[in-house]
Design an enzyme around this catalytic site. Sequence first.
Site, PDB file in Angstrom:
ATOM      1  N   ASN A 101      -2.855   9.645   9.700  1.00  9.90           N
ATOM      2  CA  ASN A 101      -3.678   8.303   8.756  1.00  9.90           C
ATOM      3  C   ASN A 101      -4.202   7.725  10.243  1.00  9.90           C
ATOM      4  O   ASN A 101      -3.561   7.332  11.220  1.00  9.90           O
ATOM      5  CB  ASN A 101      -2.105   7.376   9.065  1.00  9.90           C
ATOM      6  CG  ASN A 101      -2.670   6.395   8.451  1.00  9.90           C
ATOM      7  OD1 ASN A 101      -3.491   5.697   7.679  1.00  9.90           O
ATOM      8  ND2 ASN A 101      -1.809   5.417   8.792  1.00  9.90           N
ATOM      9  N   TYR A 257      -2.899  -5.976   2.580  1.00  9.83           N
ATOM     10  CA  TYR A 257      -3.803  -5.711   1.124  1.00  9.83           C
ATOM     11  C   TYR A 257      -2.847  -4.232   1.174  1.00  9.83           C
ATOM     12  O   TYR A 257      -1.417  -3.757   0.215  1.00  9.83           O
ATOM     13  CB  TYR A 257      -4.749  -4.748   1.300  1.00  9.83           C
ATOM     14  CG  TYR A 257      -5.585  -3.830   0.110  1.00  9.83           C
ATOM     15  CD1 TYR A 257      -4.988  -5.165  -1.132  1.00  9.83           C
ATOM     16  CD2 TYR A 257      -5.720  -2.857   0.579  1.00  9.83           C
ATOM     17  CE1 TYR A 257      -5.560  -3.717  -1.659  1.00  9.83           C
ATOM     18  CE2 TYR A 257      -5.928  -2.114  -0.858  1.00  9.83           C
ATOM     19  CZ  TYR A 257      -5.503  -2.140  -2.453  1.00  9.83           C
ATOM     20  OH  TYR A 257      -6.043  -1.760  -3.141  1.00  9.83           O
ATOM     21  N   THR A 303      -0.922  -7.447  -5.290  1.00 10.67           N
ATOM     22  CA  THR A 303      -0.606  -7.299  -3.810  1.00 10.67           C
ATOM     23  C   THR A 303      -0.765  -9.303  -3.744  1.00 10.67           C
ATOM     24  O   THR A 303       0.318  -9.321  -2.671  1.00 10.67           O
ATOM     25  CB  THR A 303      -2.119  -6.605  -2.796  1.00 10.67           C
ATOM     26  OG1 THR A 303      -1.960  -5.226  -3.196  1.00 10.67           O
ATOM     27  CG2 THR A 303      -1.232  -6.568  -1.902  1.00 10.67           C
ATOM     28  N   ASP A 365      -6.024 -13.647  -5.138  1.00 10.19           N
ATOM     29  CA  ASP A 365      -6.293 -12.007  -5.163  1.00 10.19           C
ATOM     30  C   ASP A 365      -6.284 -12.312  -2.972  1.00 10.19           C
ATOM     31  O   ASP A 365      -6.225 -13.096  -2.046  1.00 10.19           O
ATOM     32  CB  ASP A 365      -7.945 -11.685  -5.171  1.00 10.19           C
ATOM     33  CG  ASP A 365      -7.774 -10.154  -5.141  1.00 10.19           C
ATOM     34  OD1 ASP A 365      -6.187  -9.549  -5.241  1.00 10.19           O
ATOM     35  OD2 ASP A 365      -8.572  -9.520  -5.845  1.00 10.19           O
ATOM     36  N   ASP A 366      -5.459 -11.301  -2.556  1.00  4.07           N
ATOM     37  CA  ASP A 366      -5.169 -10.619  -1.126  1.00  4.07           C
ATOM     38  C   ASP A 366      -6.497 -11.001  -0.367  1.00  4.07           C
ATOM     39  O   ASP A 366      -6.333 -11.147   0.518  1.00  4.07           O
ATOM     40  CB  ASP A 366      -4.469  -9.570  -1.317  1.00  4.07           C
ATOM     41  CG  ASP A 366      -5.334  -8.746  -2.013  1.00  4.07           C
ATOM     42  OD1 ASP A 366      -6.604  -7.682  -1.476  1.00  4.07           O
ATOM     43  OD2 ASP A 366      -4.663  -7.993  -2.877  1.00  4.07           O
TER      44      ASP A 366
END
Length: 500
Positions: A101, A257, A303, A365-366
Amino acid sequence: MCGIVGIVSHSPVNLDLYESLSVLQHRGQDAAGIMTCEDDKFFMRKGNGLVRDVFFKQHMERLRGNMGIGHVRYPTAGCSSSLEAQPFYVNSPYGIALAHNGNLTNTVALKEQLFLDDMRHLNTESDTEALLNVFAHELQSLAKPLFDVEDVFAAVKAVHRRCTGGYAVIAMIVGKGVLAFRDPYGIRPAVYGERATAEGADYMVASESVALKAQGFELVRDLEPGEAVFIEQNGALHMRQCAENPQLTPCIFEFVYFARPDSIIDDVSVYKARLRMGQTLVQKILREHPDHDIDVVIPIPDTSRTSALEVAFHLNVKYREGFIKNRYIGRTFIMPGQTERKKSVRQKLNPIDLEFQGKNVLLVDDSIVRGTTSKQIVQMAREAGASKVYMASAAPPVRYPNVYGIDMPAPEEFVAHNRDIAEIAEVIGADWLIYQDLEDLIAAVRRGNDQLTAFDCSCFDGNYITNDVDDEYFRKLQSQRNDAAKMKQRISQSAESVEL
């Protein structure tokens, strides 16, 4: 951004790996892969799509063995073809499978080194394949017929010297064990846990603690930056610090997020951090609009819900769920092109008109990246009957690409690029717009663990902690990440699949 998992158990791991990847599905919806090991053989299944679409009963039955690794992919480097689904595999030394990742920032130089100096061939554009071959080459230079765990840690040290960027890695050596390690800055998350059984302890490594909990593992701790853990097939656990100058600088966008709210990353509850983001955000709203006329606070699911709840509470106004989400549409931030994002927003969200009609609405919103989603949501709120539409972001303006594993676009595709706040509000159609201050965002996360002294905030402040990101790097990045390039790539992949 991707999700990784590795398990060494006293019983078959195929189902635990499958369910862990399902829990980590929010980290990548492009492809999924599992590789298991029984005796001296690997068994693998991987492909494009969601976990549920890649693995069926016949595949699970073939994934034999008591240790294995898994991966869900969200493309940041290379392409999104099934050829680049992970894990990757090399047969020498011993036989190694690896998934990761993050994103390497020196992939071009690594590929040249691997070809000219290490005489290794790479078959894809994926930086994961480059990382795997670096590790394999370094381990092969130390390998002996009799396997030595210390050689594995020495190879990880060499990887840290040769590779730069943000990465959390899970690997498996056939018949030997599972290895995991984290980059020297701890940019990408990795945790490990233990599960007691009658036969002894089972061990698991994953991107987020929620994956451990879902499979009955007790969280032990996060891997330290630069640290490696090797779990032998018999269950023996070994840990080493493999970086020369480790410095914990986790990606703050994980808390904003990407991570699930029920995860704990670097001893910080993601849920609590988002609550605190709401608390600091509402303070700024009250500073800038003390005489506000907000009637209702509505989150942009999912989120931002946690932050929006705190905003509504401290404003002493109603909190309402004004949008119903279609849970079978992927995260629009991850959509590969602007056309797909525009199309998916209205498929993904449907307004409840009664919550908007005749009201002054604050949408929370995030974060706001391209502004595509925000613009459409503001328009949907107006079409539903809102008198005024305000917007607040729990994160600061995103002005710079993230190069450590988040597929943010070229700078000119950011809505905040070369615009002030008023201009951004005009673009998305909001009556006014509030952004979280960066220092408040840092404080909101850090309050959960005062040992955290620094974060990777590069997408907000342009400070790249690996110190190897320059204008030339950005020119190459722009050619790979802008929407025109992605569309060309998708057309090319479609043509290849037709030929096949």
